[in-house]
Design an enzyme around this catalytic site. Structure first.
Site, PDB file in Angstrom:
ATOM      1  N   HIS A  11      85.372 -80.147 -37.968  1.00 33.35           N
ATOM      2  CA  HIS A  11      85.431 -79.133 -39.010  1.00 33.35           C
ATOM      3  C   HIS A  11      84.210 -78.256 -38.887  1.00 33.35           C
ATOM      4  O   HIS A  11      83.202 -78.676 -38.326  1.00 33.35           O
ATOM      5  CB  HIS A  11      85.443 -79.800 -40.386  1.00 33.35           C
ATOM      6  CG  HIS A  11      86.711 -80.501 -40.679  1.00 33.35           C
ATOM      7  ND1 HIS A  11      86.864 -81.333 -41.744  1.00 33.35           N
ATOM      8  CD2 HIS A  11      87.893 -80.496 -40.026  1.00 33.35           C
ATOM      9  CE1 HIS A  11      88.093 -81.803 -41.744  1.00 33.35           C
ATOM     10  NE2 HIS A  11      88.731 -81.323 -40.723  1.00 33.35           N
ATOM     11  N   THR A  12      84.288 -77.037 -39.425  1.00 38.49           N
ATOM     12  CA  THR A  12      83.137 -76.153 -39.362  1.00 38.49           C
ATOM     13  C   THR A  12      81.976 -76.778 -40.139  1.00 38.49           C
ATOM     14  O   THR A  12      82.100 -77.076 -41.321  1.00 38.49           O
ATOM     15  CB  THR A  12      83.481 -74.782 -39.966  1.00 38.49           C
ATOM     16  OG1 THR A  12      84.681 -74.325 -39.375  1.00 38.49           O
ATOM     17  CG2 THR A  12      82.372 -73.796 -39.736  1.00 38.49           C
ATOM     18  N   GLN A  13      80.892 -77.010 -39.479  1.00 38.57           N
ATOM     19  CA  GLN A  13      79.711 -77.567 -40.125  1.00 38.57           C
ATOM     20  C   GLN A  13      78.696 -76.473 -40.382  1.00 38.57           C
ATOM     21  O   GLN A  13      77.834 -76.588 -41.230  1.00 38.57           O
ATOM     22  CB  GLN A  13      79.068 -78.642 -39.254  1.00 38.57           C
ATOM     23  CG  GLN A  13      80.000 -79.764 -38.888  1.00 38.57           C
ATOM     24  CD  GLN A  13      80.129 -80.750 -40.019  1.00 38.57           C
ATOM     25  OE1 GLN A  13      79.196 -80.996 -40.751  1.00 38.57           O
ATOM     26  NE2 GLN A  13      81.312 -81.327 -40.164  1.00 38.57           N
TER      27      GLN A  13
END
Lengths: 273, 242, 286
Positions: A43-45
């Protein structure tokens, strides 16, 4: 370079050693593995290429909104001709800051929405208030999946009655409206200047279109002076209620800057824009 | 993930503990809400400021809603969850009308909200919820909830950022806690009685002006929703904008 | 097993078995009126009008359980539109969504088409609308429509008053709707607060259903509650019915291209399987 379709673009292990999973902040970074399947779903961190502030202000007959043309990759100026204010339908414009790939994903969602809407509607039905609700739901649902779209969005335009709509939506799905809005650095640098002109709906009535445009231009200058991730070319969106028009001007340049040594600038240190 | 990491780029100090590196799905959007029940009315009030951190997002973003059926609802805390909760509640209310074709009682609304909140027990709505309405006898009622659905009917309750500032004031002024009957020379407690609507509105205004002075996340405007058997009406009072 | 096409024809036939429902539109309002039947003296009256959202609802003729499925589906659609866009579901989107569901049933084996016709009434951004939905998946917009037993009689009345509808007030529109509904009654029946249901939606009013005591004031608008289609009107009516049949063939030949609402084109749905409805309305005459 490795030309295997599944590892395309990675440095070849023979020359450069094993791929370093730390690059992607993967949680199995310590595991010594090279098999693609064990690579976790990510997931976009954190955002990668980003766009900086979008600012907007209401005036007596509409809204002025601006966002510069840069996409930065950390401190690198990756893109210098990126339009971040996009028209959606006939009654809304959307300004987006934050991750550019997520911005482009949203752009596609809004495109699909426009196409879907034009199938069975006689008239333009994508009003700004509907749009802001939709974007709020999209952002909130993505944050609830712990996979946010890393953006802050300003929606400006008209509702079904032709009244002005100005809303801010962020990556958590929090939305709010105010006569002055800004995302990112603009929140710290531009909002005080904008609120000096307009702090309530009453003040909105006193601000003319020309003054609003000048105020926004001044703010874009201040942002270019002080926000290291900003650029001197920007889009200026002017929304007019009386004519129900939305115009987006590209490549507006920051004007009247002074880059002399401070000691040579008269008035340095006293209020100036 | 267990890793040995230097505390900063320049430090020699090494920390050996799990490092937190994940998206935080919550934020605190400040604000305060307050509900007081009277004999034949109930009020639910909230300030209109919305914040994140030290920034004021908006000076007017209402958070107390009249959801129909003479019911007031407000959720205070993380604004994303709060709007979602209100929207879902409005939907559930609509289906209740379709299925039962009658008014949703405040007590039933309270139980419904408990289920909605507890349904997200392991990814909670990060909000303090208060509802206000009238019971079957026409008396005002307030129900307050914690983020995971524990709830209680009360005479009054403050929620949100300045709850801890307002609540003791309410204990004293609504439930007459620590008040003695002056005629008894400090031997008898002052009898509790219902407050009038005018007294309650004045109390709410005092509570919010005081909270505005002492809490940075409270201010800008005060919106009081009043529910009586005639319906719901709204009053707005400006608060300090600093 | 009968062919799907035949099943669809049966389904349309099932609508005619149901009691009548009529709908009328003005510039500002839509009115639905329907006749409720009770299967036996001891039983309750069948629900004929279902609210879908604050701005729309349906009247049904045919299999009530099928109507429940469709109206619940519409409720979900309306709610998700409210949830995702904070926008009331537009009437055209709504009817097309159930039309697509119904159409699938006319093509896929193993199932059966919905045995119900709906009049979908509502008020949205583009004004007041009345749609007729049929199990075939066809939806058409009308200024006045009627479905169910003896609905031809109601249509005949509405065709005569067609010009008055657009500028009619809410009250006038209800009166017209009830008069049209009254024309569908058998000789020995009359409208009363138990068997009549009325619904209104419009520019200033959420979709509201009037039943029982609430429908009484509306019934009082009529001078008589019994069917007044007496001998004086008989010949004129018969003529009009004949004209309609001709009109129908023309309309269906054109492939139902008309987008503008027209009561005359309304009969096209009945063409082909006309006889039963015709004979019913004939029965009315002494």
């Amino acid at each position: 370079m490795n030309h295997d379709p599944f590892h395309w673009g990675r440095p070849s292990a023979d020359t450069y050693g094993e791929y370093n999973y730390n690059i992607a902040h993967a949680s199995n970074a310590d595991r010594s593995t090279s098999t693609n399947s064990e690579f976790p779903r990510m997931h976009t961190q954190q955002p990668m290429i980003t766009g900086t502030s979008v600012i907007a202000i209401k005036y007596n007959d509409g809204i002025v909104m601006a966002a510069d043309h840069m996409g930065s990759f950390g401190s690198l100026m990756k893109l210098d001709d990126l339009q971040r204010i996009i028209p959606v339908g006939k009654s809304a414009a959307v300004g987006i800051s934050g991750d550019i790939s997520d911005f482009q994903y949203l752009e596609r969602l809004l495109d699909d929405l426009e196409i879907e809407d034009s199938y069975d509607m006689e008239s333009d039905n994508l009003k700004a208030d509907y749009l802001s609700e939709y974007l709020t739901r999209v952002m909130y649902n993505r944050r609830s999946k712990m996979n946010p779209l890393w953006n802050a969005i300003i929606v400006a335009g008209f509702d079904g009655k032709g009244e002005l709509v100005l809303k801010h939506v962020d990556l958590l799905g929090v939305s709010y409206s105010s006569p002055t809005l800004a995302t990112g650095f603009g929140n710290h640098l531009a909002i005080p200047l904008l609120r000096k002109k307009v702090d309530s709906e009453e003040d909105v009535k006193k601000l003319s279109k020309e003054d609003a445009i000048q105020t926004v231009k001044d703010c874009m200058k201040v942002l270019f002076y002080r926000d290291a991730r900003s650029w001197n070319k920007y889009s200026l969106c002017v929304i007019e209620k009386s004519t129900q028009s939305i115009e987006i001007e590209k490549d507006v340049a920051v004007e009247g800057m002074r880059w002399d040594f401070a000691q040579h600038i008269t008035g340095y240190g006293i209020p100036q824009l | 993930m267990q890793k040995a990491v230097p505390t900063t780029e320049y430090a020699n100090e090494i920390r050996n503990e799990p490092i937190e590196h994940r998206f935080n799905p919550y934020s605190d959007n400040g604000g305060t809400i307050l509900g007081i029940a009277g004999e034949d009315f109930a009020v639910l009030a909230g300030d209109t400021r919305q914040t994140t951190g030290y920034s004021i997002n908006s000076r007017y973003e209402p958070k107390v809603f009249s959801v129909g059926d003479n019911l007031l609802l407000s959720a205070n805390g993380f604004a994303g969850d709060a709007t979602q909760l209100v929207k879902v509640f409005e939907n559930r209310l609509k289906w209740y009308h379709f299925n039962h074709n009658k008014k949703l009682e405040t007590a039933s609304a309270a139980r419904l909200i408990q289920h909605m909140l507890y349904g997200k027990r392991f990814f909670p709505y990060y909000v303090h919820t208060i509802i206000a309405g009238l019971d079957k006898d026409g008396k005002g009622e307030i129900y307050s909830f914690d983020p995971v659905g524990s709830y209680e009917r009360e005479q009054c309750r403050a929620g949100g950022a300045a709850a801890s500032l307002i609540m003791p004031f309410l204990d004293n002024q609504v439930n007459f806690k620590n008040q003695m009957d002056p005629a008894s020379h400090g031997t008898k407690k002052r009898e509790v009685r219902y407050l009038t609507l005018d007294e309650v509105i004045q109390l709410v205004r005092d509570a919010f002006t005081a909270a505005t002075e002492r809490h940075i996340e409270v201010g800008d405007g005060l919106e009081i929703l009043i529910v009586t058997k005639e319906g719901v009406r709204t009053e707005y009072f400006p608060l300090k904008k600093d | 097993m009968p062919s799907i096409a035949l099943l669809t024809a049966y389904a349309i036939e099932a609508i005619k078995q149901g009691s009548a429902a009529v709908g009328l539109v003005s510039k500002t309002h839509v009115v639905l009126a329907a006749l409720k039947r009770n299967a036996e003296e001891l039983g309750s009256y069948q629900k004929k009008i279902i609210k879908v959202d604050d701005h729309m609802g349906v009247a049904l003729a045919g299999l009530a359980p099928d109507a429940r499925i469709l109206s619940n589906y519409l409720r979900q659609q309306a709610m998700s539109s409210k949830m995702v866009f904070n926008r009331p579901l537009s009437l055209s989107k709504a009817v097309h969504s159930i039309a697509d569901k119904a159409q699938e049933n006319t093509q896929s084996a193993g199932g059966r088409p919905y045995g119900v016709g709906l009049l979908v009434a509502g008020y949205d951004d583009s004004g007041a609308h009345l749609y007729e939905f049929l199990p075939s998946g066809s939806v058409l917009e009308y200024v006045g429509a009627a479905i169910g037993a003896r609905s031809q009689a109601a249509k005949t009345f509405m065709e005569r008053k067609l010009e008055d509808f657009p500028d009619a007030s809410k009250e006038q529109l209800i009166e017209y709707a009830l008069t049209a509904l009254r024309d569908t009654l058998a000789q020995d029946k009359e409208l009363n607060s138990a068997n009549t249901t009325v619904a209104v939606v419009g520019v200033d009013q959420d979709f509201t259903v009037y039943d029982d005591d609430d429908v009484e004031p509306w019934l009082n608008l009529l001078d008589s509650l019994a069917n007044t289609r007496n001998t004086a009107l008989k010949e004129e009516d018969d003529d009009e019915d004949d004209d309609d049949n001709d009109g129908d063939k023309a309309a269906s030949a054109e492939g139902q291209t008309a987008t503008a609402p027209a009561a005359g084109a309304g009969d096209s749905s009945d063409s082909g399987t006309q006889p039963s409805a015709e004979s019913e309305s004939m029965d009315v005459d002494p």
